[in-house]
Every structure is written in structure tokens, then in C-alpha cells.
Design an enzyme around this catalytic site. Structure first.
Site, PDB file in Angstrom:
ATOM      1  N   LYS A 179      36.236  42.546  36.388  1.00  0.00           N
ATOM      2  CA  LYS A 179      36.727  41.673  35.651  1.00  0.00           C
ATOM      3  C   LYS A 179      36.897  42.095  33.756  1.00  0.00           C
ATOM      4  O   LYS A 179      36.305  41.414  32.932  1.00  0.00           O
ATOM      5  CB  LYS A 179      35.384  40.293  35.053  1.00  0.00           C
ATOM      6  N   LYS A 188      32.604  44.702  48.067  1.00  0.00           N
ATOM      7  CA  LYS A 188      32.335  44.314  46.673  1.00  0.00           C
ATOM      8  C   LYS A 188      31.743  45.421  45.655  1.00  0.00           C
ATOM      9  O   LYS A 188      29.890  44.746  46.084  1.00  0.00           O
ATOM     10  CB  LYS A 188      32.310  42.953  46.248  1.00  0.00           C
ATOM     11  N   ARG A 196      24.047  37.605  49.159  1.00  0.00           N
ATOM     12  CA  ARG A 196      22.074  37.407  49.715  1.00  0.00           C
ATOM     13  C   ARG A 196      22.334  36.914  51.070  1.00  0.00           C
ATOM     14  O   ARG A 196      21.516  37.223  51.870  1.00  0.00           O
ATOM     15  CB  ARG A 196      21.323  36.632  48.676  1.00  0.00           C
ATOM     16  N   ASP A 218      25.628  44.064  45.468  1.00  0.00           N
ATOM     17  CA  ASP A 218      24.603  43.353  44.587  1.00  0.00           C
ATOM     18  C   ASP A 218      23.263  44.473  44.450  1.00  0.00           C
ATOM     19  O   ASP A 218      22.086  43.915  44.210  1.00  0.00           O
ATOM     20  CB  ASP A 218      24.394  42.381  43.620  1.00  0.00           C
ATOM     21  N   ASP A 273      40.498  42.616  27.889  1.00  0.00           N
ATOM     22  CA  ASP A 273      41.225  43.112  26.407  1.00  0.00           C
ATOM     23  C   ASP A 273      42.627  42.866  26.456  1.00  0.00           C
ATOM     24  O   ASP A 273      42.794  43.052  26.697  1.00  0.00           O
ATOM     25  CB  ASP A 273      40.608  44.667  26.957  1.00  0.00           C
ATOM     26  N   THR A 275      32.445  29.969  37.316  1.00  0.00           N
ATOM     27  CA  THR A 275      31.632  29.090  37.473  1.00  0.00           C
ATOM     28  C   THR A 275      30.273  28.382  37.164  1.00  0.00           C
ATOM     29  O   THR A 275      29.984  27.945  37.145  1.00  0.00           O
ATOM     30  CB  THR A 275      31.385  29.303  39.250  1.00  0.00           C
ATOM     31  N   PRO A 301      46.098  44.216  25.770  1.00  0.00           N
ATOM     32  CA  PRO A 301      47.505  44.648  27.017  1.00  0.00           C
ATOM     33  C   PRO A 301      47.040  46.592  27.171  1.00  0.00           C
ATOM     34  O   PRO A 301      46.940  46.785  28.677  1.00  0.00           O
ATOM     35  CB  PRO A 301      48.487  44.214  27.064  1.00  0.00           C
ATOM     36  N   ASN A 302      46.884  46.842  26.957  1.00  0.00           N
ATOM     37  CA  ASN A 302      47.145  48.529  26.568  1.00  0.00           C
ATOM     38  C   ASN A 302      45.884  49.018  27.174  1.00  0.00           C
ATOM     39  O   ASN A 302      46.060  50.390  28.235  1.00  0.00           O
ATOM     40  CB  ASN A 302      46.788  49.065  25.083  1.00  0.00           C
ATOM     41  N   ARG A 340      27.806  29.740  51.993  1.00  0.00           N
ATOM     42  CA  ARG A 340      25.432  29.527  53.128  1.00  0.00           C
ATOM     43  C   ARG A 340      26.163  29.159  54.229  1.00  0.00           C
ATOM     44  O   ARG A 340      27.132  28.476  54.208  1.00  0.00           O
ATOM     45  CB  ARG A 340      24.978  29.043  51.797  1.00  0.00           C
TER      46      ARG A 340
END
Ligand code: C5P
Length: 232
Positions: free
Chosen positions: A61, A32, A211, A10, A64, A119, A66-67, A181
Site C-alpha cells: 500500500k 498475499k 484466517r 499474515d 508518497d 474499510t 510520485p518520484n 467467510r
């Protein structure tokens, strides 16, 4: 499919990300790339990291019609990523279209993982904002089941949910779990956390760690510790 540690990169720029990865010298962790880095640095960052030999989970993520998702997934698949994701809330037909879009000319495709309920969404917000009145655990498991029906490979979930997902959807259905963690580490803004060793015990297939590695004094040592606790 072996268990692996995925580092959440990130970072706000390509330079920051590449400087971080340079610290790993010969090693090639699974990384990622999320919205922040992708929107800042564009598809080029994916090509660059891939050319350095890393596996990539592209965490955008999608959600929208499907097409649109099908065509967008075809573009992402051609970036040669190893894993990508979408929102299960887009329905089974959207998820099926996504799989179709991901299949490359040679028949291969990246792993496709669904986000169930974020979450950050709790029972109250789900009921009041989304008008979904069922218990959130039931909604999460229902979305996981939909993802399985659509042919997806697994879900992103809390390590605390990984066991239940495997019970409901089978051992081969992958659980990719953030919220990890070290025992003595800072929890930060994560609410429900587990150590890499606990995540292994409960059956996570991949842990996503940000992190605790990226902000560590010695990121390579922190990554190595995650691998030792989770993969061995
Ligand atoms: O720094 P930290 O280890 O908390 O990073 C976790 C990563 O996993 C971040 O990239 C975050 O966006 C992502 N994530 C999460 N919780 C989810 C889904 C994704 O923390 N439910």
C-alpha cells in the site's frame, strides 16, 4: 484473466509462512504477502516463495510523492511479483508514476491495484479527521475512477462494492475482495462479509482469504473449498 483465490499469508516470520505453504505439497496457491511478513522477513521471503512457484500479491500500500513511489515500484517489480498496490489517495500523478516504475525492461509489469478508502475508515472519521464531506460510497467510486484514469488494473474493495465498481469502471477493471467467510464460519473482526460463492456471483475477480484458510484445522481442505465455490 481467470478468477483466483489469494491466501493472505499474515504470518510473523518466514518459518511460519513456509511451514504453512509446505502443507500444500504440489499445489501452488496465489499468496498475499503483507506488511507484517515483509517487514519481518524482508525481500528474501518474496524471492523464496516465488522460487517455489507461487504467484505473489505484494500488499504494501504505497503512498508518497510520485518520484519516490516510482522508484520504489521499480524495486518491487524486480522482485518479480505478480500484483502490488498503493493508496489512490496519493493522486492520479502518483498512480501514473507508479505504473512507469513498475514497467520492466522487457515491457511486462505486475498488476497494480488501488486501495480506495480503507474499510477501517467510516463516514464520521473521514469527515472529521480527513475533512472529506462527501458520502463515503461516492468517495470510493471516485477513487476507483481515478485509478482507472491513471491506467491501473483495478481496486481492492469489499465484495459488496464489486458490482458497482464494474458498473462504473468496466468489466475488465479488476476487483480484489477481502472480507470472505464460509457460510457457517467465524466472522472475526470483519464487518461486511460474503461467502466465496456469493463473491463469485457478484463479480469479484480475486478473493483474498486469510484466517478461514490459515487458521483452519485443515488449511488445504479450506483452500480447496474456496476454489470450488469461487472458481468453478
Ligand atoms: O483473515 P482475513 O480473511 O480477514 O484476512 C483478510 C486480509 O485482507 C488481511 O490480510 C487484511 O489485511 C486484508 N484486507 C482486509 N480489508 C481491506 C483490505 C485488506 O481485510 N479493506
Amino acid at each position: 484473466m481467470g478468477k483466483d483465490v489469494i491466501i493472505a499469508c499474515d504470518f510473523a516470520s518466514k518459518e511460519a509462512c513456509l511451514n504453512f505453504l509446505d502443507k500444500f505439497e504440489g499445489r501452488k496457491p496465489f499468496v498475499k504477502i503483507g506488511m507484517e511478513l515483509f517487514y519481518a522477513a524482508g525481500p528474501e521471503i518474496v524471492r523464496e516463495i516465488k522460487s517455489r512457484g507461487h504467484k505473489i500479491f505484494l500488499d504494501l500500500k504505497l503512498h508518497d510523492i510520485p518520484n519516490t513511489v516510482k522508484k520504489s515500484m521499480a524495486v518491487l517489480s524486480n522482485l518479480d511479483v505478480d500484483m502490488t498496490n498503493l493508496h489512490a489517495a496519493g493522486t492520479i500523478s502518483m498512480m501514473e508514476a507508479a505504473i512507469e516504475g513498475l514497467i520492466r525492461a522487457d515491457g511486462t509489469r505486475p498488476l497494480l491495484i488501488a486501495v480506495t478508502q480503507l474499510t477501517s475508515t467510516d463516514q464520521e472519521r473521514m469527515e472529521n479527521d480527513l475533512l472529506i464531506k462527501e458520502p463515503i460510497d461516492k468517495v470510493v467510486m471516485h477513487y476507483a475512477h481515478n485509478a482507472k484514469i491513471a491506467g491501473l488494473d483495478g481496486v481492492v474493495c469489499s465484495p459488496l462494492e464489486a458490482g458497482k465498481v464494474h458498473d462504473a469502471c468496466g468489466e475488465k477493471f479488476l476487483t480484489v475482495t477481502p472480507g470472505v467467510r464460509f457460510a457457517e464460519g467465524d466472522v472475526g473482526d470483519q464487518k461486511r462479509v460474503m461467502t466465496p460463492a456469493e463473491a463469485k456471483k457478484i463479480g469479484s475477480d480475486y478473493i483474498v482469504v486469510g484466517r478461514p484458510i490459515t487458521a483452519a484445522d485443515d488449511p488445504v481442505a479450506a483452500y480447496t473449498r474456496c476454489v470450488d465455490e469461487f472458481c468453478d
